[in-house]
Design a protein around this motif. Sequence first.
Motif, PDB file in Angstrom:
ATOM      1  N   GLN A 260     -10.700  -3.537 -65.369  1.00 58.30           N
ATOM      2  CA  GLN A 260      -9.602  -3.040 -66.201  1.00 58.30           C
ATOM      3  C   GLN A 260      -8.926  -1.837 -65.542  1.00 58.30           C
ATOM      4  O   GLN A 260      -7.696  -1.738 -65.547  1.00 58.30           O
ATOM      5  CB  GLN A 260     -10.107  -2.637 -67.585  1.00 58.30           C
ATOM      6  CG  GLN A 260     -10.266  -3.786 -68.530  1.00 58.30           C
ATOM      7  CD  GLN A 260     -10.627  -3.293 -69.929  1.00 58.30           C
ATOM      8  OE1 GLN A 260     -11.204  -2.223 -70.102  1.00 58.30           O
ATOM      9  NE2 GLN A 260     -10.297  -4.092 -70.929  1.00 58.30           N
ATOM     10  N   ILE A 261      -9.733  -0.941 -64.996  1.00 55.54           N
ATOM     11  CA  ILE A 261      -9.179   0.235 -64.336  1.00 55.54           C
ATOM     12  C   ILE A 261      -8.314  -0.190 -63.153  1.00 55.54           C
ATOM     13  O   ILE A 261      -7.204   0.308 -62.972  1.00 55.54           O
ATOM     14  CB  ILE A 261     -10.308   1.179 -63.851  1.00 55.54           C
ATOM     15  CG1 ILE A 261     -11.152   1.673 -65.014  1.00 55.54           C
ATOM     16  CG2 ILE A 261      -9.744   2.344 -63.033  1.00 55.54           C
ATOM     17  CD1 ILE A 261     -10.426   2.510 -66.013  1.00 55.54           C
TER      18      ILE A 261
ATOM     19  N   ARG B  42     -19.352  -2.972 -64.434  1.00 54.95           N
ATOM     20  CA  ARG B  42     -19.288  -1.905 -65.429  1.00 54.95           C
ATOM     21  C   ARG B  42     -19.989  -0.685 -64.874  1.00 54.95           C
ATOM     22  O   ARG B  42     -21.083  -0.784 -64.309  1.00 54.95           O
ATOM     23  CB  ARG B  42     -19.914  -2.346 -66.741  1.00 54.95           C
ATOM     24  CG  ARG B  42     -19.151  -3.515 -67.375  1.00 54.95           C
ATOM     25  CD  ARG B  42     -19.509  -3.712 -68.821  1.00 54.95           C
ATOM     26  NE  ARG B  42     -18.976  -2.673 -69.683  1.00 54.95           N
ATOM     27  CZ  ARG B  42     -17.713  -2.615 -70.135  1.00 54.95           C
ATOM     28  NH1 ARG B  42     -16.853  -3.521 -69.782  1.00 54.95           N
ATOM     29  NH2 ARG B  42     -17.337  -1.652 -70.944  1.00 54.95           N
TER      30      ARG B  42
ATOM     31  N   THR C 150     -17.511   1.664 -68.573  1.00 55.39           N
ATOM     32  CA  THR C 150     -16.131   1.378 -68.207  1.00 55.39           C
ATOM     33  C   THR C 150     -16.071   0.116 -67.358  1.00 55.39           C
ATOM     34  O   THR C 150     -16.843  -0.041 -66.416  1.00 55.39           O
ATOM     35  CB  THR C 150     -15.543   2.569 -67.415  1.00 55.39           C
ATOM     36  OG1 THR C 150     -15.586   3.732 -68.257  1.00 55.39           O
ATOM     37  CG2 THR C 150     -14.118   2.315 -66.976  1.00 55.39           C
ATOM     38  N   ASP C 151     -15.146  -0.767 -67.692  1.00 59.59           N
ATOM     39  CA  ASP C 151     -14.938  -1.998 -66.929  1.00 59.59           C
ATOM     40  C   ASP C 151     -14.036  -1.674 -65.745  1.00 59.59           C
ATOM     41  O   ASP C 151     -12.859  -1.357 -65.911  1.00 59.59           O
ATOM     42  CB  ASP C 151     -14.294  -3.048 -67.828  1.00 59.59           C
ATOM     43  CG  ASP C 151     -14.066  -4.375 -67.132  1.00 59.59           C
ATOM     44  OD1 ASP C 151     -14.153  -4.456 -65.887  1.00 59.59           O
ATOM     45  OD2 ASP C 151     -13.792  -5.359 -67.854  1.00 59.59           O
TER      46      ASP C 151
ATOM     47  N   ASP D 254     -15.730   8.034 -67.109  1.00 57.83           N
ATOM     48  CA  ASP D 254     -14.565   8.225 -67.953  1.00 57.83           C
ATOM     49  C   ASP D 254     -13.418   7.424 -67.348  1.00 57.83           C
ATOM     50  O   ASP D 254     -13.046   7.647 -66.190  1.00 57.83           O
ATOM     51  CB  ASP D 254     -14.212   9.718 -68.011  1.00 57.83           C
ATOM     52  CG  ASP D 254     -12.958   9.957 -68.804  1.00 57.83           C
ATOM     53  OD1 ASP D 254     -13.043   9.971 -70.043  1.00 57.83           O
ATOM     54  OD2 ASP D 254     -11.881  10.110 -68.180  1.00 57.83           O
ATOM     55  N   ALA D 255     -12.874   6.479 -68.086  1.00 55.89           N
ATOM     56  CA  ALA D 255     -11.853   5.568 -67.570  1.00 55.89           C
ATOM     57  C   ALA D 255     -10.619   6.310 -67.069  1.00 55.89           C
ATOM     58  O   ALA D 255     -10.093   6.001 -65.997  1.00 55.89           O
ATOM     59  CB  ALA D 255     -11.465   4.556 -68.650  1.00 55.89           C
ATOM     60  N   HIS D 256     -10.145   7.284 -67.826  1.00 46.91           N
ATOM     61  CA  HIS D 256      -8.935   8.011 -67.437  1.00 46.91           C
ATOM     62  C   HIS D 256      -9.167   8.789 -66.141  1.00 46.91           C
ATOM     63  O   HIS D 256      -8.345   8.751 -65.234  1.00 46.91           O
ATOM     64  CB  HIS D 256      -8.502   8.962 -68.556  1.00 46.91           C
ATOM     65  CG  HIS D 256      -7.287   9.765 -68.219  1.00 46.91           C
ATOM     66  ND1 HIS D 256      -6.030   9.221 -68.178  1.00 46.91           N
ATOM     67  CD2 HIS D 256      -7.148  11.069 -67.869  1.00 46.91           C
ATOM     68  CE1 HIS D 256      -5.162  10.155 -67.840  1.00 46.91           C
ATOM     69  NE2 HIS D 256      -5.816  11.277 -67.640  1.00 46.91           N
TER      70      HIS D 256
END
Length: 191
Positions: A48-49, A78, A44-45, A82-84
């Motif tokens: 972005q989050i 990175r 996950t970046d 889990d991004a969410h």
Amino acid sequence: ANLSHRRQLEDDVDFKALSNLVDGLARIAAFELEAGKTTKLRSTDLHQILDQLRVVIEPDWVDINGRISWRLEDVTLRVPADAHALLQVFLNLTQNSLRAVQASPRPVLDVHARREGDAVVVSVTDSGHGVRDASLLFQPFRENADGSGLGLYVSRALVRTFGGDLRHVPVDTGCRFDVILPLEPVERSAA
């Protein structure tokens, strides 16, 4: 699900927090059911989050004449997460901060993401009233909690599923929490 169809709850902060909590608990339950299986987390970046977080929280801070300082290292960060779920953790922390600064003459939130060794540390610091008793922070169903009393408990559990941790860091004024996440293994070897 039934409550989500009521228009009067559409913009209610407490209802949104409750929805985030339910999502987090569902993820924890799913993770525990999958504990026997070896699951590789997606890369996950973090930038972005945090960009998504900015879009979601900035309007609330503008409404209270608050200021948000975003200090993000200008390198790829990175993490295996889990991004969410990670976004939910940051939303919980920043919603707690928003509640804490309501009485502050200068509401300020500082989000600082940086690399420290083999980890990424994201500090969320506010200018609110601080924490009276840090020993109770991560206890579920705490009395005198500003919300449900589960947010920090669930957030820490989620971060730990990614191999990281969520910690309260004592500061002179306000309140600070650090989300510590391992760097993506490929990035570690490149560093």
